[in-house]
Design a protein around this motif. Structure first.
Motif, PDB file in Angstrom:
ATOM      1  N   THR A  52       0.844  -1.187   0.000  1.00 49.27           N
ATOM      2  CA  THR A  52       0.000   0.000   0.000  1.00 49.27           C
ATOM      3  C   THR A  52       0.882   1.240   0.000  1.00 49.27           C
ATOM      4  N   ASP A  53       0.284   2.393  -0.311  1.00 51.36           N
ATOM      5  CA  ASP A  53       1.042   3.644  -0.281  1.00 51.36           C
ATOM      6  C   ASP A  53       1.646   3.866   1.095  1.00 51.36           C
ATOM      7  N   ALA A  54       0.841   3.668   2.139  1.00 50.38           N
ATOM      8  CA  ALA A  54       1.336   3.845   3.503  1.00 50.38           C
ATOM      9  C   ALA A  54       2.433   2.839   3.819  1.00 50.38           C
ATOM     10  N   GLY A  55       2.299   1.636   3.300  1.00 54.42           N
ATOM     11  CA  GLY A  55       3.305   0.611   3.526  1.00 54.42           C
ATOM     12  C   GLY A  55       4.636   0.962   2.889  1.00 54.42           C
ATOM     13  N   VAL A  56       4.590   1.561   1.708  1.00 55.25           N
ATOM     14  CA  VAL A  56       5.821   2.006   1.038  1.00 55.25           C
ATOM     15  C   VAL A  56       6.535   3.040   1.897  1.00 55.25           C
ATOM     16  N   ILE A  57       5.776   4.033   2.371  1.00 58.28           N
ATOM     17  CA  ILE A  57       6.372   5.105   3.166  1.00 58.28           C
ATOM     18  C   ILE A  57       6.958   4.549   4.461  1.00 58.28           C
ATOM     19  N   THR A  58       6.219   3.667   5.121  1.00 58.74           N
ATOM     20  CA  THR A  58       6.681   3.089   6.385  1.00 58.74           C
ATOM     21  C   THR A  58       7.956   2.274   6.199  1.00 58.74           C
ATOM     22  N   THR A  59       7.991   1.457   5.154  1.00 57.53           N
ATOM     23  CA  THR A  59       9.159   0.615   4.894  1.00 57.53           C
ATOM     24  C   THR A  59      10.391   1.452   4.608  1.00 57.53           C
ATOM     25  N   LEU A  60      10.242   2.446   3.765  1.00 58.53           N
ATOM     26  CA  LEU A  60      11.405   3.219   3.342  1.00 58.53           C
ATOM     27  C   LEU A  60      11.919   4.151   4.439  1.00 58.53           C
ATOM     28  N   THR A  61      11.024   4.760   5.188  1.00 51.95           N
ATOM     29  CA  THR A  61      11.476   5.681   6.228  1.00 51.95           C
ATOM     30  C   THR A  61      12.105   4.964   7.418  1.00 51.95           C
ATOM     31  N   ALA A  62      12.011   3.645   7.449  1.00 53.04           N
ATOM     32  CA  ALA A  62      12.707   2.871   8.483  1.00 53.04           C
ATOM     33  C   ALA A  62      14.206   2.786   8.202  1.00 53.04           C
ATOM     34  N   VAL A  63      14.607   3.153   6.970  1.00 51.92           N
ATOM     35  CA  VAL A  63      16.018   3.111   6.581  1.00 51.92           C
ATOM     36  C   VAL A  63      16.665   4.456   6.917  1.00 51.92           C
ATOM     37  N   PRO A  64      17.758   4.472   7.679  1.00 48.35           N
ATOM     38  CA  PRO A  64      18.430   5.737   7.986  1.00 48.35           C
ATOM     39  C   PRO A  64      18.781   6.501   6.709  1.00 48.35           C
ATOM     40  N   GLY A  65      18.501   7.803   6.712  1.00 47.03           N
ATOM     41  CA  GLY A  65      18.812   8.630   5.551  1.00 47.03           C
ATOM     42  C   GLY A  65      17.666   8.804   4.593  1.00 47.03           C
ATOM     43  N   ILE A  66      16.586   8.043   4.787  1.00 41.12           N
ATOM     44  CA  ILE A  66      15.417   8.193   3.920  1.00 41.12           C
ATOM     45  C   ILE A  66      14.279   8.774   4.751  1.00 41.12           C
ATOM     46  N   GLY A  67      13.953  10.014   4.462  1.00 45.22           N
ATOM     47  CA  GLY A  67      12.870  10.682   5.158  1.00 45.22           C
ATOM     48  C   GLY A  67      11.552  10.535   4.415  1.00 45.22           C
ATOM     49  N   VAL A  68      10.546  11.154   4.952  1.00 41.72           N
ATOM     50  CA  VAL A  68       9.204  11.049   4.360  1.00 41.72           C
ATOM     51  C   VAL A  68       9.189  11.613   2.947  1.00 41.72           C
TER      52      VAL A  68
END
Length: 210
Positions: free
Chosen positions: A119-135
């Motif tokens: 889902t869109d929210a799932g993409v954002i949640t997964t990626l922002t868990a990586v240091p250096g990747i913000g919203v």
């Protein structure tokens, strides 16, 4: 929850632009000035996200130059980045923080194929868990690498300035205000972003500004 509508072709962008113009006269006026909107769809995956990390807080020209050196050095896969020495990463123009973020991304084990189905929210949640990747980075990736039709980046300064100009506001809307405004542009918020980015460039070029 299923993945929302996807932007895959120029026809998808045109359909979204037509809907937006019908909903908001200001968008119709902007489209009359800009003409057809660009597709702006790029491949997804590790290299795409690494490129976005490279582009953070530097000029477009600098980002392109650094990324050109990254590609020339073959540092476009997780294994290559993990195997590279710090001096190798410095040599292509990466700062110490960006070296840290590049290594974090390389080691994060992001399942890029699974992201396509998230889902869109799932993409954002997964990626922002990586240091250096913000919203913002995650939202831009969702819009322009995954082709998500209903994602927006209200924290983007160019989008805020485009809305200020188009709505003739006394000041740029902040992220919270722009996020609220963008709710009216669903389910085509990513096309609204394309429209506003294009309008921004059109106006700035017309005014002779960079």
């Amino acid at each position: 929850m299923a993945v929302t509508a996807l932007i895959r072709t120029q026809a998808d962008v045109a359909r979204g632009a037509s809907w937006l113009a019908g909903q908001e006269p200001r968008f119709a006026n902007a489209l009359a000035k800009t003409g057809p909107l660009p597709l702006r769809l790029a491949p997804d995956g590790f290299a795409a996200l690494f490129n976005k990390i490279v582009s953070q807080q530097v000029s477009v020209a600098s980002a392109r130059a650094i990324w050109g050196r990254v590609e020339a050095a073959g540092l476009v896969t997780p294994l290559a980045v993990q195997a590279a020495r710090e001096d190798d990463l410095k040599a292509v123009g990466l700062s110490r923080p960006k070296i840290k973020y590049a290594r974090a991304l390389a080691q994060a084990g992001v399942d890029y194929n699974a992201l396509r189905e998230a889902t869109d929210a799932g993409v954002i949640t997964t990626l922002t868990a990586v240091p250096g990747i913000g919203v913002w980075t995650a939202q831009v990736y969702a819009m322009f690498n995954l082709g998500r039709a209903d994602v927006f980046a209200p924290g983007d300064l160019a989008l805020q300035e485009a809305v200020r100009m188009l709505w003739d506001l006394p000041a740029r809307p902040d992220a919270k205000m722009l996020e609220k405004m963008a709710q009216d542009w669903s389910p085509w918020r990513a096309v609204a972003a394309r429209l506003l980015f294009t309008y921004y460039r059109h106006i700035k070029d017309r005014e002779g500004l960079t």
